[in-house]
Design a protein around this motif. Structure first.
Motif, PDB file in Angstrom:
ATOM      1  N   LEU A  68       0.842  -1.187   0.000  1.00  0.00           N
ATOM      2  CA  LEU A  68       0.000   0.000   0.000  1.00  0.00           C
ATOM      3  C   LEU A  68       0.883   1.244   0.000  1.00  0.00           C
ATOM      4  N   VAL A  69       0.588   2.167  -0.898  1.00  0.00           N
ATOM      5  CA  VAL A  69       1.382   3.394  -1.005  1.00  0.00           C
ATOM      6  C   VAL A  69       0.446   4.548  -1.336  1.00  0.00           C
ATOM      7  N   GLN A  70       0.817   5.736  -0.919  1.00  0.00           N
ATOM      8  CA  GLN A  70       0.013   6.914  -1.238  1.00  0.00           C
ATOM      9  C   GLN A  70       0.302   7.371  -2.666  1.00  0.00           C
ATOM     10  N   ALA A  71      -0.661   8.049  -3.241  1.00  0.00           N
ATOM     11  CA  ALA A  71      -0.474   8.605  -4.582  1.00  0.00           C
ATOM     12  C   ALA A  71       0.764   9.502  -4.605  1.00  0.00           C
ATOM     13  N   GLY A  72       1.543   9.358  -5.671  1.00  0.00           N
ATOM     14  CA  GLY A  72       2.792  10.091  -5.793  1.00  0.00           C
ATOM     15  C   GLY A  72       3.996   9.338  -5.272  1.00  0.00           C
ATOM     16  N   GLY A  73       3.749   8.246  -4.573  1.00  0.00           N
ATOM     17  CA  GLY A  73       4.826   7.449  -4.005  1.00  0.00           C
ATOM     18  C   GLY A  73       5.418   6.463  -4.996  1.00  0.00           C
ATOM     19  N   SER A  74       6.319   5.622  -4.478  1.00  0.00           N
ATOM     20  CA  SER A  74       7.045   4.664  -5.312  1.00  0.00           C
ATOM     21  C   SER A  74       7.031   3.281  -4.683  1.00  0.00           C
ATOM     22  N   LEU A  75       7.141   2.289  -5.538  1.00  0.00           N
ATOM     23  CA  LEU A  75       7.323   0.902  -5.129  1.00  0.00           C
ATOM     24  C   LEU A  75       8.236   0.230  -6.141  1.00  0.00           C
ATOM     25  N   ARG A  76       8.946  -0.787  -5.689  1.00  0.00           N
ATOM     26  CA  ARG A  76       9.725  -1.602  -6.619  1.00  0.00           C
ATOM     27  C   ARG A  76       9.294  -3.050  -6.470  1.00  0.00           C
ATOM     28  N   LEU A  77       8.806  -3.604  -7.554  1.00  0.00           N
ATOM     29  CA  LEU A  77       8.435  -5.015  -7.588  1.00  0.00           C
ATOM     30  C   LEU A  77       9.621  -5.834  -8.064  1.00  0.00           C
ATOM     31  N   SER A  78       9.714  -7.034  -7.530  1.00  0.00           N
ATOM     32  CA  SER A  78      10.740  -7.977  -7.952  1.00  0.00           C
ATOM     33  C   SER A  78      10.074  -9.269  -8.408  1.00  0.00           C
ATOM     34  N   CYS A  79      10.712  -9.928  -9.338  1.00  0.00           N
ATOM     35  CA  CYS A  79      10.236 -11.224  -9.815  1.00  0.00           C
ATOM     36  C   CYS A  79      11.443 -12.143  -9.896  1.00  0.00           C
ATOM     37  N   ALA A  80      11.475 -13.116  -8.995  1.00  0.00           N
ATOM     38  CA  ALA A  80      12.566 -14.079  -8.969  1.00  0.00           C
ATOM     39  C   ALA A  80      12.194 -15.289  -9.806  1.00  0.00           C
ATOM     40  N   ALA A  81      13.098 -15.672 -10.682  1.00  0.00           N
ATOM     41  CA  ALA A  81      12.837 -16.783 -11.583  1.00  0.00           C
ATOM     42  C   ALA A  81      13.766 -17.941 -11.288  1.00  0.00           C
ATOM     43  N   SER A  82      13.234 -19.121 -11.381  1.00  0.00           N
ATOM     44  CA  SER A  82      14.066 -20.318 -11.268  1.00  0.00           C
ATOM     45  C   SER A  82      14.270 -20.883 -12.664  1.00  0.00           C
ATOM     46  N   GLY A  83      15.323 -21.628 -12.816  1.00  0.00           N
ATOM     47  CA  GLY A  83      15.601 -22.183 -14.138  1.00  0.00           C
ATOM     48  C   GLY A  83      16.932 -21.684 -14.645  1.00  0.00           C
ATOM     49  N   ARG A  84      17.657 -22.540 -15.283  1.00  0.00           N
ATOM     50  CA  ARG A  84      19.023 -22.223 -15.699  1.00  0.00           C
ATOM     51  C   ARG A  84      19.088 -21.265 -16.878  1.00  0.00           C
ATOM     52  N   LYS A  95      21.194 -12.595 -11.006  1.00  0.00           N
ATOM     53  CA  LYS A  95      20.316 -12.895  -9.873  1.00  0.00           C
ATOM     54  C   LYS A  95      19.002 -13.524 -10.307  1.00  0.00           C
ATOM     55  N   ASN A  96      18.861 -13.782 -11.606  1.00  0.00           N
ATOM     56  CA  ASN A  96      17.613 -14.358 -12.125  1.00  0.00           C
ATOM     57  C   ASN A  96      16.400 -13.547 -11.678  1.00  0.00           C
ATOM     58  N   THR A  97      16.505 -12.233 -11.759  1.00  0.00           N
ATOM     59  CA  THR A  97      15.455 -11.369 -11.244  1.00  0.00           C
ATOM     60  C   THR A  97      15.138 -10.244 -12.220  1.00  0.00           C
ATOM     61  N   VAL A  98      13.863  -9.948 -12.337  1.00  0.00           N
ATOM     62  CA  VAL A  98      13.423  -8.782 -13.101  1.00  0.00           C
ATOM     63  C   VAL A  98      12.698  -7.851 -12.143  1.00  0.00           C
ATOM     64  N   TYR A  99      12.847  -6.561 -12.388  1.00  0.00           N
ATOM     65  CA  TYR A  99      12.302  -5.555 -11.487  1.00  0.00           C
ATOM     66  C   TYR A  99      11.337  -4.635 -12.231  1.00  0.00           C
ATOM     67  N   LEU A 100      10.436  -4.046 -11.464  1.00  0.00           N
ATOM     68  CA  LEU A 100       9.590  -2.987 -11.999  1.00  0.00           C
ATOM     69  C   LEU A 100       9.613  -1.849 -10.983  1.00  0.00           C
ATOM     70  N   GLN A 101      10.331  -0.797 -11.312  1.00  0.00           N
ATOM     71  CA  GLN A 101      10.363   0.393 -10.473  1.00  0.00           C
ATOM     72  C   GLN A 101       9.190   1.282 -10.868  1.00  0.00           C
ATOM     73  N   MET A 102       8.337   1.575  -9.898  1.00  0.00           N
ATOM     74  CA  MET A 102       7.124   2.341 -10.166  1.00  0.00           C
ATOM     75  C   MET A 102       7.188   3.649  -9.386  1.00  0.00           C
ATOM     76  N   ASN A 103       7.230   4.750 -10.094  1.00  0.00           N
ATOM     77  CA  ASN A 103       7.277   6.073  -9.485  1.00  0.00           C
ATOM     78  C   ASN A 103       6.011   6.850  -9.835  1.00  0.00           C
ATOM     79  N   SER A 104       5.781   7.925  -9.099  1.00  0.00           N
ATOM     80  CA  SER A 104       4.617   8.788  -9.337  1.00  0.00           C
ATOM     81  C   SER A 104       3.343   7.967  -9.463  1.00  0.00           C
TER      82      SER A 104
END
Length: 122
Positions: free
Chosen positions: A11-27, A76-85
């Protein structure tokens, strides 16, 4: 086969930021194109952003362009989504997705995570 696990929602207020991560398994994570989708209550799932595996080219929905940034760390087998504003209309369950090409991952990806809730209060 790829298994995907999202994290970072909340939960974040309008105008704030969050960063989502997605960890993947598999070579072979580094050879998959990755994407984020979202689904708001009562609406269809929609494409948000994608990143290719070869050159790291990025693609965005018009609604998030300039506010969201997708990136990946193949070590790191990871994809990110940086969400601002963030806006209240960004409220949705966000899903990570993977497939072999950008064309497929942005339209009908074969691998999905379980989703993480993002709520933006006004």
């Amino acid at each position: 086969q790829v298994q995907l696990v999202e994290s970072g929602g909340g939960l974040v207020q309008a105008g704030g930021s969050l960063r989502l991560s997605c960890a993947a398994s598999g070579r072979t994570f580094s050879r998959y194109a990755m994407a984020w989708f979202r689904q708001a209550p009562g609406k269809e799932r929609e494409f948000v952003a994608a990143i290719s595996w070869i050159h790291g080219n990025t693609y965005y929905a018009d609604s998030v362009k300039g506010r969201f940034t997708i990136s990946r760390d193949n070590a790191k087998n990871t994809v990110y989504l940086q969400m601002n504003s963030l806006k209240p209309e960004d409220t949705a369950v966000y899903y990570c997705a993977a497939d072999s090409t950008i064309q497929i991952v942005t339209t009908a990806p074969g691998y999905w995570g379980q989703g993480t809730q993002v709520t933006v209060s006004s």
